[in-house]
Design a protein around this motif. Structure first.
Motif, PDB file in Angstrom:
ATOM      1  N   LEU A  33       0.847  -1.191   0.000  1.00  0.00           N
ATOM      2  CA  LEU A  33       0.000   0.000   0.000  1.00  0.00           C
ATOM      3  C   LEU A  33       0.879   1.237   0.000  1.00  0.00           C
ATOM      4  N   TYR A  35       0.599   5.379   0.945  1.00  0.00           N
ATOM      5  CA  TYR A  35      -0.190   6.429   1.583  1.00  0.00           C
ATOM      6  C   TYR A  35       0.537   7.762   1.442  1.00  0.00           C
ATOM      7  N   GLN A  37       0.688  11.564   3.551  1.00  0.00           N
ATOM      8  CA  GLN A  37       0.288  12.263   4.771  1.00  0.00           C
ATOM      9  C   GLN A  37       0.639  13.737   4.647  1.00  0.00           C
ATOM     10  N   PRO A  43      -2.628   9.688   7.384  1.00  0.00           N
ATOM     11  CA  PRO A  43      -2.313   9.203   6.037  1.00  0.00           C
ATOM     12  C   PRO A  43      -3.574   8.891   5.241  1.00  0.00           C
ATOM     13  N   LEU A  45      -4.879   6.821   1.760  1.00  0.00           N
ATOM     14  CA  LEU A  45      -4.470   5.776   0.816  1.00  0.00           C
ATOM     15  C   LEU A  45      -4.424   6.323  -0.610  1.00  0.00           C
ATOM     16  N   PHE A  88       4.246   7.219   2.504  1.00  0.00           N
ATOM     17  CA  PHE A  88       4.579   5.991   3.232  1.00  0.00           C
ATOM     18  C   PHE A  88       4.222   4.773   2.395  1.00  0.00           C
ATOM     19  N   PHE A 101       5.124  -0.616   8.163  1.00  0.00           N
ATOM     20  CA  PHE A 101       5.266   0.660   7.482  1.00  0.00           C
ATOM     21  C   PHE A 101       6.730   1.028   7.260  1.00  0.00           C
ATOM     22  N   GLY A 102       7.000   1.726   6.140  1.00  0.00           N
ATOM     23  CA  GLY A 102       8.278   2.366   5.953  1.00  0.00           C
ATOM     24  C   GLY A 102       8.325   3.647   6.769  1.00  0.00           C
ATOM     25  N   LYS A 103       9.506   4.281   6.827  1.00  0.00           N
ATOM     26  CA  LYS A 103       9.659   5.487   7.622  1.00  0.00           C
ATOM     27  C   LYS A 103       9.251   6.742   6.873  1.00  0.00           C
TER      28      LYS A 103
END
Lengths: 111, 117
Positions: A33, A35, A37, A43, A45, A88, A101-103
């Motif tokens: 996925l 996202y 923010q 966030p 989608l 993200f 999640f990635g950073k």
């Protein structure tokens, strides 16, 4: 907990330029996925990917589910000032109810 | 409009105080989640719940507590045991994972920013 390797951490670009960012993992994921923010908000989608090799577009955004199932890419074409924000990636492993999640990649677009 | 509502938007905590963050959804989603976001850290899972009256610890549950008495509501309490509570807290929800396990699309609220006085 595990986190995805997302790069780059930040990008500074001129309006009209194309943008690429990616996420990688040592593990296989069944879902990817992406996202976005905005500052001080939750966030939202952008794109969901469910199949290895899948390429999906949403307006000027295009995302791909890597064929190894260990990575995913997001491209933004012809960037505009409202593309500013943090992007993200998130992945889900088979049989897991949790997202990893990635950073995030912080994008700045100069008019 | 359907969505996830978090309140308050900003919250301040004194030393030794417990505070509760509200999360309500009218999407008829079964699963709900709480995340903590620190600068440069991404999202870290605190607690999640797949069904009413049941919840599981995430990666950073220490110093937090939750309840799930109603499908629509999943409040998070930041207890005095959480020594570094200053962060942006995000609530999310998704459809019943037992029916659509491969499609865990989580929808997020607008967040609550918690600061310590």
């Amino acid at each position: 907990g595990q986190q995805l390797n997302q790069s780059p951490q930040s990008m500074f670009i001129q309006e009209g330029e194309d943008v690429s960012m990616n996420c990688t993992s040592s593990s296989i994921f069944n879902t990817w996925l992406w996202y976005k923010q905005d500052p001080g908000e939750g966030p939202v989608l952008l794109i969901a990917l469910y199949k290895a090799g899948e390429l999906t577009s949403n307006g000027r955004l295009t995302a791909q589910f890597g064929i190894t199932r260990k990575d995913s890419f997001l491209n933004i074409s012809a960037s505009i000032p409202s593309d500013v924000g943090i992007y993200f990636c998130a992945g889900q492993k088979g049989g897991s109810e949790k997202l990893v999640f990635g950073k995030g990649t912080k994008l700045t677009v100069n008019p | 409009d359907g969505g996830i509502t978090q309140s308050p938007k900003y919250l301040f905590r004194k030393e030794g105080q417990n505070v509760t963050l509200s999360c309500e959804q009218n999407l008829n989603h079964d699963a709900m989640y709480w995340y903590r976001q620190d600068p440069g850290q991404g999202l870290r899972l605190i607690y999640y719940s797949q069904i009413v009256n049941d919840f599981q610890k995430g990666d950073i549950a220490e110093g937090y507590s939750v309840s799930r008495e109603k499908k629509e509501s999943f409040p998070l309490t930041v207890t005095s045991a959480q020594k570094n509570p200053t962060a942006f807290y995000l609530c999310a929800s998704s459809i019943d994972l037992r029916r659509e396990l491969a499609k865990n699309i989580q929808y997020f609220g607008a967040g609550t920013r918690l600061s310590v006085l």
